[in-house]
Design an enzyme around this catalytic site. Structure first.
Site, short mmCIF file in Angstrom:
data_model
loop_
_atom_site.label_atom_id
_atom_site.label_comp_id
_atom_site.label_asym_id
_atom_site.label_seq_id
_atom_site.Cartn_x
_atom_site.Cartn_y
_atom_site.Cartn_z
N CYS A 75 0.84 -1.20 0.00
CA CYS A 75 0.00 0.00 0.00
C CYS A 75 0.88 1.26 0.00
O CYS A 75 1.98 1.26 0.55
CB CYS A 75 -0.89 0.05 1.24
SG CYS A 75 -1.79 -1.45 1.62
N ASP A 76 0.34 2.30 -0.59
CA ASP A 76 0.99 3.61 -0.49
C ASP A 76 -0.08 4.69 -0.61
O ASP A 76 -1.05 4.52 -1.36
CB ASP A 76 2.05 3.81 -1.56
CG ASP A 76 2.89 5.04 -1.30
OD1 ASP A 76 3.79 4.97 -0.45
OD2 ASP A 76 2.62 6.10 -1.89
N SER A 77 0.10 5.78 0.12
CA SER A 77 -0.85 6.89 0.07
C SER A 77 -0.11 8.21 -0.05
O SER A 77 0.95 8.40 0.55
CB SER A 77 -1.72 6.92 1.33
OG SER A 77 -2.48 5.74 1.45
#
Length: 227
Positions: A75-77
């Site tokens: 995941c990355d935001s």
């Protein structure tokens, strides 16, 4: 089959546990700056998805040594907000001063949180399928007072999270609303993860492994309104 989370984020872990999954955690240790520099003028959605994919790929060897059958989720935001020279995509603020400047621009306004996810499916210790995608969620910010903002930044929380705020922590006091999936703002989108798992042939319900989530869930026949 084991669900492997390629992240050290306690917020992502908390979301998964509340949703019935006790994941195996393998921290990727990916150099995010190096990944960004390897891309040629990426679109925001492309960037967050590439970072999520790099994190999932980074732990494959370690996961394959422990499990024959697994799904790895990366995941990355990043937050898309008005900047001093036009809109900009921002990650974790490097300093308290930068966090303060960003909050001064965000206060009373809104931003777009982009969350990239990647899912790799391992069978026999080998990657047999991989998918990635992103989700966009609108965030409406409140207007903390100067003293509130100073106190918030002094906790160090804004320096550890994308965009310099949280929804499920101290920063939640200063978020007026979310337009879209709240779990994506916390760090891992349950709807997007479910969709990606389905694309690699895995039903999310087959991964539920927290006993209390199964034992305490009421049946449809037992459910009813509670006032």
């Amino acid at each position: 089959m084991r669900f492997v989370l390629a992240s050290a984020s306690p917020a992502r872990l908390s979301v998964l546990r509340a949703a019935g999954i006790e994941p195996v955690v393998r921290v990727s240790g990916v150099d995010e700056r190096a990944v960004q520099e390897s891309l040629s003028d990426p679109a925001p959605a492309e960037l967050v998805t590439a970072l999520a994919t790099a994190k999932a790929e980074a732990v494959v060897e370690r996961v394959a040594a422990d499990f024959d059958e697994a799904v790895i989720v990366g995941c990355d935001s990043m937050l898309w907000v008005p900047g001093e020279e036009g809109d900009e995509l921002v990650g974790k603020p490097a300093t308290a001063e930068l966090a303060a400047r960003r909050w001064e621009r965000m206060a009373g306004g809104s931003g777009e949180l982009l969350t990239g996810h990647a899912v790799l499916r391992l069978s026999g210790g080998t990657v047999v399928d991989r998918v990635g995608d992103h989700l966009s969620t609108g965030v409406r910010f409140g207007e903390p007072s100067a003293h509130e903002l100073d106190r918030y930044i002094a906790t160090g929380e804004p320096l550890r999270v994308a965009g310099g705020f949280t929804l499920d922590g101290l920063g939640g006091w200063f978020v007026n609303g979310v337009d879209g999936d709240p779990s994506s703002v916390i760090g891992i989108s349950l709807p997007l993860t479910r969709s990606l798992l389905a694309r690699v042939g895995v039903e999310v319900v087959s991964l539920w492994n927290r006993a209390e989530s199964v034992e305490q869930a009421p049946s449809r026949a037992d459910s009813g309104s509670v006032v």
